[in-house]
Every structure is written in structure tokens, then in C-alpha cells.
Design an enzyme around this catalytic site. Structure first.
Site, PDB file in Angstrom:
ATOM      1  N   ASN B 291       0.698  -1.365  -0.082  1.00 56.77           N
ATOM      2  CA  ASN B 291       0.466  -0.189   0.035  1.00 56.77           C
ATOM      3  C   ASN B 291       0.938   1.164   0.095  1.00 56.77           C
ATOM      4  OD1 ASN B 291      -2.416  -1.337   0.364  1.00 56.77           O
ATOM      5  ND2 ASN B 291      -1.825  -2.106   2.805  1.00 56.77           N
ATOM      6  N   ARG B 293       0.944   4.016   0.630  1.00 59.17           N
ATOM      7  CA  ARG B 293       0.237   5.673   1.538  1.00 59.17           C
ATOM      8  C   ARG B 293       0.236   5.475   2.916  1.00 59.17           C
ATOM      9  NH1 ARG B 293      -3.755   2.589   3.569  1.00 59.17           N
ATOM     10  NH2 ARG B 293      -4.371   1.165   1.852  1.00 59.17           N
TER      11      ARG B 293
END
Lengths: 78, 460
Positions: B291, B293
Site C-alpha cells: 500500500n 500511502r
């Protein structure tokens, strides 16, 4: 005339998916328990079922529009 | 160039979190919001607010053009995407780059590459990170299947190469079973898809979800140790911990080092998370996805390391090199986060948007609550149901659980149904207390009726 109200606030949809036809058209017979639309609330889709029987008179709230709890979504003729 | 005006392209608790981090860095904050979010806490806290469209996310928080316009109009020199919405959109990152505005996160190319499951799996393998072993391509004969299974290791999962959605999946514990099940799977695949090709993958037993937090500046990367998020419902994390007490020290070091190697191999810039499945029985971990982020559960890592991850990602985006060497990052104690959702756990987790009545928030040693609530706030029904996160930090896991329980007993949010009763029941569960959970644990636990109004004293 009878009203079908939204059980929850959210976004109202006339169709099961954008490609499908609306659940009901004017003049359709509506039985108790028939699904007339969906309310999307917090990413969950809730089926709106009619608690009464009658003839579908039309949607009272826009497709893909915001609705409040208790707002009239559709009307039925007796 | 250091960031001076930051637009927050998100909502809810993470928008509040980003505003606080930016403000501590002396940065002017501009909160983007939909028409339905004009009165949210982040709008009240920010130095400035800008409306980006109607309630529906597709016409506001997911609308690249409107957000880039809002950033231009308000003179923002950077945009923080938060999580969800456009936080993993290469198109958004690219549009900002073209507008000369800094994106707080990795490059569009990195988001694109790591967002593609196959490309990410290849990147992991190239960096020497294990992935779930599987057949290289389709398998057409029984002998092929037996030879492949010997390589990937039993038990194996047999899937239709042309299938999807879990249809016809069989698990073979050994070669005898495989010889019996593979032909069945083949004829079923032939009947269902007109293609009898099979795919074999190692079946993991009671896998745990373990992830590694990393920070990179494009050249160098460090890890901030691991989190365990095995307690999930419908693939949504419910309860998250830092660290993963099921790991021995050698495995923890090797897991974290492999995450750093992969982040450095792709020149990662910003905060990111590499997710793994961990099989306790074999003491093996396998990369599943990255991911690119900040994640919902980042606070548990902040509590045990003392590092403000949101500030660090803003500093990196502003051009600063990493401020830490690996040996400067250490773990103190254990932390647990639980997600407080506006849902009724006694009614199949039905969403419960409403108006926040009297609000009593817990305080005390090791307690943190990230949220966007205030008394009288009407929670809009258009977005997800997360309304806050309660985080408890203790000297060890037992103390973290006991602080969490006490904080949950104090926390009350009138006017809403929330997942507080679920977390109270989990905190009292012997298996949770022993850490004996995995990703398939919570749903059977709920189905078995462990959460009843009586079991939690009807508290809500």
C-alpha cells in the site's frame, strides 16, 4: 395513494446496477416484500421493500440522489 | 522545496490527523470538502476550506480535475491524499505533478507498479522477498500437478486456471488426495469454463496478516517494525496491533529487512506498507501486496516507535532526506488500535449514521483517540462508517489490552450504535488475550454467537 419511505439516510437508486432497468415502472403491480430500490448507506446497500401492496405510481426521489430517513421514495396507487 | 500550503484531499479522522501534523510543522492547511462535509471537524480546524463538489464521492473526493483545480485556486503547493479515495491513483499523482503541485506520496510510476498485483509480485521476487508459492502457468496433466505440488509444498490449493471468485477450489493435503482431487477439478473446470486447465498454489494454514511500515526518501529506506492485523471481518481490519507477538526475533528481523530491500529496490519515496501472510505452523511469511500511502492503523506504529509518520511523509515530500538511521528506530512496549465504526454489531453491523449526542472520550496513560466527532455533529451517510480509532499503548501486550478495556468502558458516544461492544467482547476473549487468532478467526467467532447483547451487558 400510499408512500414508501426510506428506512435510512443515504443515496437512493432505482436500479440494481447502472446497466439494469428500474425495479418498478409506473403501472407495475407491487406485492408486499417487493424490492422497489436500494439505499446506499456508508458503502452498504440496503434493499427497500414495500410493506404494502398496490400499483406503482412512480418514484418520488431521484435516482442516484441523496435521501433522508423517512423521505418518500415512491408512491403506490391502491 | 519545503511545503508551505497543504491541501488535504480527504475527510473524516485522517483529515484531522493530517491537519494536526501539518500545523506542528508550521504549514498552512487547506481542507477540501464535499457539500455534505461543510461542517466536519477538519473544516473547522483547518486554516482555510474549499468545497470540491456534491456529496457523492465520485463528484468530489474522487474527482481528480476538481481537486487539482481547488489546489490551484487556493495556492496550495502540496496535496496530501490520506487513505482511500485518490490515495493510490497514479492518474491523480500525475495530474498534480503536471500542475506543478507536490504529491505527498511516491511517484505516479511507483503507485502504478506497486498497485498492479502481478508487477508487485515480480518486484517482490526480484528483491528476494517470498511470495505465496504457486505454479508458473497452467497445469494440464496429473503428472504436472504432482510435480508442481512437490515444489510448492503441501497442502496445495487447486483452482481452475480460467476460473475466479473461489469457484471449485479444492485443498489437497498430500499426493494421494491430489491424485484424487485434481481430475475432479479438471472435469469441473472443463464443464464450468470450457477449459480444464488448473492452477496450483500453496494453501496457507490459518494465516495471520502481518505488515511492515516503511519510510523511504527515494534512495534509502528504513522500517518502523511490524503490525499484526489478523482480526478481520469481510476482509476489513477490525483490531490492529504493533508488534506481532507471534514472531520470533529472527523472523521479525528477516521480515522487516525484506520489506526494506523491496522498498529500496523500487526507490520508494514516502510512507508505505508491505503486507504479508504469515503461517505460524511453518514459520514462513509471504508478500501479498504493497500500500503506497498512510494506513488507517498507522497510530499503533507511532505509539511504539515515537515517530510521527504523517509528519515524516510530509517532510519527505518536501524534499528532506530520511531523518533516521535504522538503528535509531526502536520499539517500546505494545500498542493496539480498535476501529470505532458507526454500525450496530448486534444487527449484522448495519450502518448507523446519526447525530452525535453526549460524547465522553477516554484519557490516561497510553491512551489516544483519533476521531472527527463533536457533540451535535450529524454523521453523513455517504462515506464509510469509521468514526474514530481508539489506541492503547502499554509496557507489554497484556497491559495494552487492559488499558484498552478500561478506555472502552469509559468511551461513550450517545446517539449512535457503534462497534464498542464488539471490542469489549474481544478484549475479554481468552483467545484474543492469548493472541491465538488468524485472518479466518473473527467471522466464525461471531457466527458462534460470542457477541450477544447479554454477553456484553447490553452496553452500546
Amino acid at each position: 395513494m400510499a408512500d414508501i419511505q426510506s428506512p435510512l439516510p443515504g443515496t437512493f437508486y432505482h436500479r440494481p446496477s447502472p446497466e439494469d432497468a428500474p425495479y418498478k415502472a409506473t403501472g407495475d403491480a407491487v406485492a408486499i416484500g417487493d424490492v422497489i430500490g436500494l439505499v446506499e448507506v456508508m458503502k452498504t446497500f440496503i434493499e427497500v421493500k414495500s410493506e404494502i401492496a398496490g400499483t406503482f405510481a412512480g418514484y418520488a426521489a431521484d435516482n442516484d440522489g441523496p435521501v433522508t430517513a423517512g423521505q418518500v421514495l415512491a408512491t403506490l396507487d391502491d | 522545496m519545503a511545503i508551505s500550503r497543504l491541501l488535504i484531499a480527504n475527510r473524516g479522522e485522517i483529515a484531522v490527523r493530517i491537519i494536526r501534523a501539518a500545523r506542528d510543522l508550521g504549514i498552512y492547511t487547506i481542507q477540501a470538502h464535499s457539500e455534505a462535509d461543510a461542517d466536519m471537524l477538519a473544516v473547522r480546524l483547518a486554516d482555510e476550506a474549499v468545497c470540491i463538489g456534491p456529496a457523492a464521492a465520485k463528484t468530489s473526493y474522487l474527482d481528480v480535475a476538481r481537486i487539482v483545480d481547488a489546489a490551484r485556486q487556493t495556492g496550495a503547493d502540496a496535496v496530501h491524499p490520506g487513505y482511500g479515495f485518490l490515495s493510490e491513483s497514479p492518474r491523480f499523482a500525475r495530474a498534480l505533478q503536471e500542475a506543478g503541485i507536490t504529491y505527498v506520496g511516491p511517484s505516479a510510476d511507483t503507485i502504478e507498479r506497486m498497485g498492479d498485483k502481478v508487477a508487485a509480485r515480480q518486484a517482490a521476487q526480484a528483491a528476494g522477498t517470498p511470495v505465496v508459492p504457486g505454479s508458473k502457468g497452467r497445469i494440464d496433466t496429473l503428472d504436472d500437478a504432482v510435480a508442481t505440488a512437490a515444489q510448492v509444498g503441501y497442502p496445495v490449493m487447486i483452482k481452475a486456471a480460467a476460473g475466479g471468485g473461489g469457484r471449485g477450489i479444492r485443498i489437497a493435503a498430500n499426493e494421494d488426495e491430489l491424485r484424487k482431487l485434481a481430475p475432479q477439478a479438471q472435469s469441473e473446470a472443463q464443464a464450468a469454463f470450457g477449459d480444464g486447465g488448473l492452477y496450483l498454489e500453496r494453501a496457507l494454514r490459518d494465516p495471520r496478516h502481518i505488515e511492515v511500515q516503511i519510510l523511504g526518501d527515494g534512495t534509502r529506506a528504513v522500517h518502523c517494525f511490524e503490525r499484526e492485523c489478523s482480526i478481520q471481518r469481510r476482509r476489513q481490519k477490525v483490531w490492529e496491533e504493533a508488534g506481532a507477538t507471534c514472531l520470533d526475533e529472527a523472523t521479525r528481523q528477516s521480515l522487516c529487512a525484506s520489506a526494506v530491500a523491496m522498498a529500496e529496490a523500487v526507490g520508494y519515496k514516502g510512507a508505505g506498507t508491505l503486507e504479508f501472510l504469515y503461517e505460524e505452523a511453518s514459520n514462513q511469511f509471504f508478500f501479498i501486496e504493497m500500500n503506497t500511502r498512510i494506513q488507517v492503523e498507522h497510530p499503533v506504529t507511532e505509539m511504539v516507535t515515537g515517530i510521527d509518520l504523517v509528519q515524516e511523509m510530509i517532510r519527505i515530500a518536501g524534499g528532506e532526506p530520511l531523518r533516521f538511521r535504522q538503528e535509531q528506530i526502536t520499539v517500546t512496549g505494545h500498542a493496539i488500535e480498535v476501529r470505532i465504526n458507526a454500525e450496530d454489531p448486534h444487527l449484522q453491523f448495519m450502518p448507523f449514521p446519526g447525530t452525535v449526542g453526549a460524547l465522553r472520550l477516554p484519557e490516561g496513560d497510553g491512551i489516544r483517540m483519533d476521531h472527527f466527532l463533536y457533540e451535535g455533529y450529524q454523521i453523513p451517510p455517504f462515506y464509510d462508517s469509521l468514526i474514530g480509532k481508539l489506541i492503547a499503548h502499554g509496557a507489554d501486550r497484556a497491559q495494552a489490552i487492559s488499558r484498552l478495556r478500561a478506555a472502552l468502558q469509559t468511551l461513550s458516544i450517545d446517539g449512535l450504535k457503534t462497534t464498542i461492544p464488539l471490542h469489549l467482547a474481544l478484549a475479554d476473549d481468552p483467545q484474543v488475550q492469548a493472541g491465538a487468532v488468524h485472518t479466518q478467526w473473527l467471522e466464525p467467532w461471531l457466527d458462534a454467537g460470542n457477541l450477544t447483547p447479554a454477553a456484553t451487558g447490553g452496553a452500546s
